[in-house]
Design a protein around this motif. Structure first.
Motif, PDB file in Angstrom:
ATOM      1  N   UNK B  80       0.859  -1.188   0.000  1.00  0.00           N
ATOM      2  CA  UNK B  80       0.000   0.000   0.000  1.00  0.00           C
ATOM      3  C   UNK B  80       0.895   1.238   0.000  1.00  0.00           C
ATOM      4  N   UNK B  81       1.409   1.599  -1.180  1.00  0.00           N
ATOM      5  CA  UNK B  81       2.379   2.691  -1.237  1.00  0.00           C
ATOM      6  C   UNK B  81       1.822   4.010  -0.709  1.00  0.00           C
ATOM      7  N   UNK B  82       2.704   4.784  -0.098  1.00  0.00           N
ATOM      8  CA  UNK B  82       2.343   6.114   0.385  1.00  0.00           C
ATOM      9  C   UNK B  82       3.340   7.129  -0.177  1.00  0.00           C
ATOM     10  N   UNK B  83       2.987   8.419  -0.174  1.00  0.00           N
ATOM     11  CA  UNK B  83       3.874   9.439  -0.753  1.00  0.00           C
ATOM     12  C   UNK B  83       5.273   9.447  -0.135  1.00  0.00           C
ATOM     13  N   UNK B  84       5.413   9.053   1.137  1.00  0.00           N
ATOM     14  CA  UNK B  84       6.748   9.060   1.749  1.00  0.00           C
ATOM     15  C   UNK B  84       7.638   7.916   1.245  1.00  0.00           C
ATOM     16  N   UNK B  85       7.094   7.092   0.375  1.00  0.00           N
ATOM     17  CA  UNK B  85       7.905   6.061  -0.264  1.00  0.00           C
ATOM     18  C   UNK B  85       8.386   6.493  -1.656  1.00  0.00           C
ATOM     19  N   UNK B  86       8.087   7.723  -2.013  1.00  0.00           N
ATOM     20  CA  UNK B  86       8.652   8.304  -3.234  1.00  0.00           C
ATOM     21  C   UNK B  86      10.164   8.395  -3.036  1.00  0.00           C
ATOM     22  N   UNK B  87      10.913   7.767  -3.937  1.00  0.00           N
ATOM     23  CA  UNK B  87      12.351   7.665  -3.741  1.00  0.00           C
ATOM     24  C   UNK B  87      12.988   7.019  -4.958  1.00  0.00           C
ATOM     25  N   UNK B  88      14.329   6.956  -4.915  1.00  0.00           N
ATOM     26  CA  UNK B  88      15.101   6.219  -5.911  1.00  0.00           C
ATOM     27  C   UNK B  88      15.531   4.909  -5.257  1.00  0.00           C
ATOM     28  N   UNK B  89      15.173   3.799  -5.868  1.00  0.00           N
ATOM     29  CA  UNK B  89      15.420   2.482  -5.286  1.00  0.00           C
ATOM     30  C   UNK B  89      16.500   1.750  -6.074  1.00  0.00           C
ATOM     31  N   UNK B  90      17.385   1.088  -5.325  1.00  0.00           N
ATOM     32  CA  UNK B  90      18.445   0.297  -5.934  1.00  0.00           C
ATOM     33  C   UNK B  90      18.425  -1.118  -5.386  1.00  0.00           C
ATOM     34  N   UNK B  91      18.650  -2.054  -6.286  1.00  0.00           N
ATOM     35  CA  UNK B  91      18.884  -3.442  -5.924  1.00  0.00           C
ATOM     36  C   UNK B  91      20.371  -3.733  -6.115  1.00  0.00           C
ATOM     37  N   UNK B  92      20.920  -4.596  -5.275  1.00  0.00           N
ATOM     38  CA  UNK B  92      22.333  -4.943  -5.399  1.00  0.00           C
ATOM     39  C   UNK B  92      22.535  -6.407  -5.029  1.00  0.00           C
ATOM     40  N   UNK B  93      23.621  -6.982  -5.540  1.00  0.00           N
ATOM     41  CA  UNK B  93      23.925  -8.372  -5.209  1.00  0.00           C
ATOM     42  C   UNK B  93      25.422  -8.546  -5.062  1.00  0.00           C
ATOM     43  N   UNK B  94      25.810  -9.593  -4.338  1.00  0.00           N
ATOM     44  CA  UNK B  94      27.221  -9.960  -4.258  1.00  0.00           C
ATOM     45  C   UNK B  94      27.332 -11.474  -4.153  1.00  0.00           C
ATOM     46  N   UNK B  95      28.486 -11.974  -4.541  1.00  0.00           N
ATOM     47  CA  UNK B  95      28.675 -13.425  -4.602  1.00  0.00           C
ATOM     48  C   UNK B  95      28.487 -14.068  -3.234  1.00  0.00           C
ATOM     49  N   UNK B  96      29.163 -13.512  -2.236  1.00  0.00           N
ATOM     50  CA  UNK B  96      29.107 -14.095  -0.909  1.00  0.00           C
ATOM     51  C   UNK B  96      29.067 -13.011   0.149  1.00  0.00           C
ATOM     52  N   UNK B  97      27.925 -12.373   0.292  1.00  0.00           N
ATOM     53  CA  UNK B  97      27.707 -11.430   1.366  1.00  0.00           C
ATOM     54  C   UNK B  97      28.869 -10.527   1.661  1.00  0.00           C
ATOM     55  N   UNK B  98      29.508 -10.732   2.809  1.00  0.00           N
ATOM     56  CA  UNK B  98      30.513  -9.799   3.291  1.00  0.00           C
ATOM     57  C   UNK B  98      31.877  -9.968   2.628  1.00  0.00           C
ATOM     58  N   UNK B  99      32.063 -10.972   1.787  1.00  0.00           N
ATOM     59  CA  UNK B  99      33.377 -11.235   1.224  1.00  0.00           C
ATOM     60  C   UNK B  99      33.567 -10.684  -0.179  1.00  0.00           C
ATOM     61  N   UNK B 100      32.497 -10.190  -0.791  1.00  0.00           N
ATOM     62  CA  UNK B 100      32.549  -9.844  -2.210  1.00  0.00           C
ATOM     63  C   UNK B 100      31.988  -8.452  -2.437  1.00  0.00           C
ATOM     64  N   UNK B 101      32.474  -7.772  -3.490  1.00  0.00           N
ATOM     65  CA  UNK B 101      31.941  -6.440  -3.784  1.00  0.00           C
ATOM     66  C   UNK B 101      30.489  -6.510  -4.245  1.00  0.00           C
TER      67      UNK B 101
END
Lengths: 114, 113
Positions: B80-101
């Motif tokens: 249930x989106x609201x105006x305060x969720x207006x934003x720029x959203x990014x998704x990111x991934x890495x091979x192994x959590x804390x060990x990879x860029x």
């Protein structure tokens, strides 16, 4: 709660100058620290990743250092070029109570003038 | 080409209308995460996933849901989106959590009116 601060918020330098960007964090329980660059309207690009057991990493004209005990990291850019103009962000991967959370600084906006 | 793909790039919607932003990576990465970027507040983590069926809250999870049924996909759901969720959203991934860029997608600019 982890807090990450980047100083300065903005920096303008002439081409060819060497420069240092600073990043500090309040909780030393981290897995790693990463430096990113963000160009306007784009996503982030990873520049360097320093594991908590390391002191520094180098890639080309970039060198990042990490002093975990004092909660500080620096990104050194040698012989700056106009193409280096971007926002630089640091982020820490937390290993304490907030396992696997990532906390970002607000970035330093770098402008390199020809 | 190795990449993180977000869709859509731009989205304008109205308050209360459920929406999903998709994120897919083709690098067999274990760790995936969502962020929002707001002026003056920087990038803040919404949710993250260490692997399939393993998700956890970031710093600003309120109003968002995620699921990780397959390794490559990590959709962000606004029930249930609201105006305060207006934003720029990014998704990111890495091979192994804390060990990879981290590898980032190009972002989704969401406007909720």
């Amino acid at each position: 709660k982890q807090e990450v601060t980047q100083i300065p918020a903005a920096l303008s330098v002439p081409e060819g100058e060497n420069l240092v960007l600073n990043c500090s964090f309040t909780d030393s329980a981290i897995y790693n620290l990463q430096w990113f660059r963000q160009d306007p309207g784009k996503g982030l690009t990873s520049l360097l990743l320093i594991q908590s057991s390391q002191r520094e990493q180098t890639s080309g004209r970039l060198n990042a250092s990490l002093d975990k005990s004092s909660g500080r990291s620096t990104l050194y850019i040698a012989a700056s070029q106009p193409g280096d103009s971007a926002t630089y962000l640091c982020a820490v991967f937390n290993s304490g109570g907030s396992n696997y959370k990532l906390t970002f600084g607000k970035g330093t906006l770098l402008t390199v003038n020809p | 080409e190795a990449q993180v793909t977000q869709n859509p790039r731009y989205l304008i919607t109205v308050t209360g209308k459920k929406l999903t932003v998709t994120c897919s990576q083709n690098m067999n990465h274990e760790y995936m995460s969502w962020y929002r970027q707001d002026p003056g507040l920087g990038l803040r983590q919404i949710y993250y996933s260490m692997n399939v069926e393993v998700t956890d809250k970031g710093d600003v999870p309120e109003g968002y849901k995620v699921s990780r049924k397959e390794k490559r996909n990590f959709p962000l759901i606004l029930e249930s989106p609201s105006p305060n969720q207006t934003s720029l959203y990014f998704c990111a991934s890495s091979l192994q959590g804390s060990y990879s860029p981290l590898h980032f997608g190009n972002g989704t600019r969401l406007t909720v009116t």
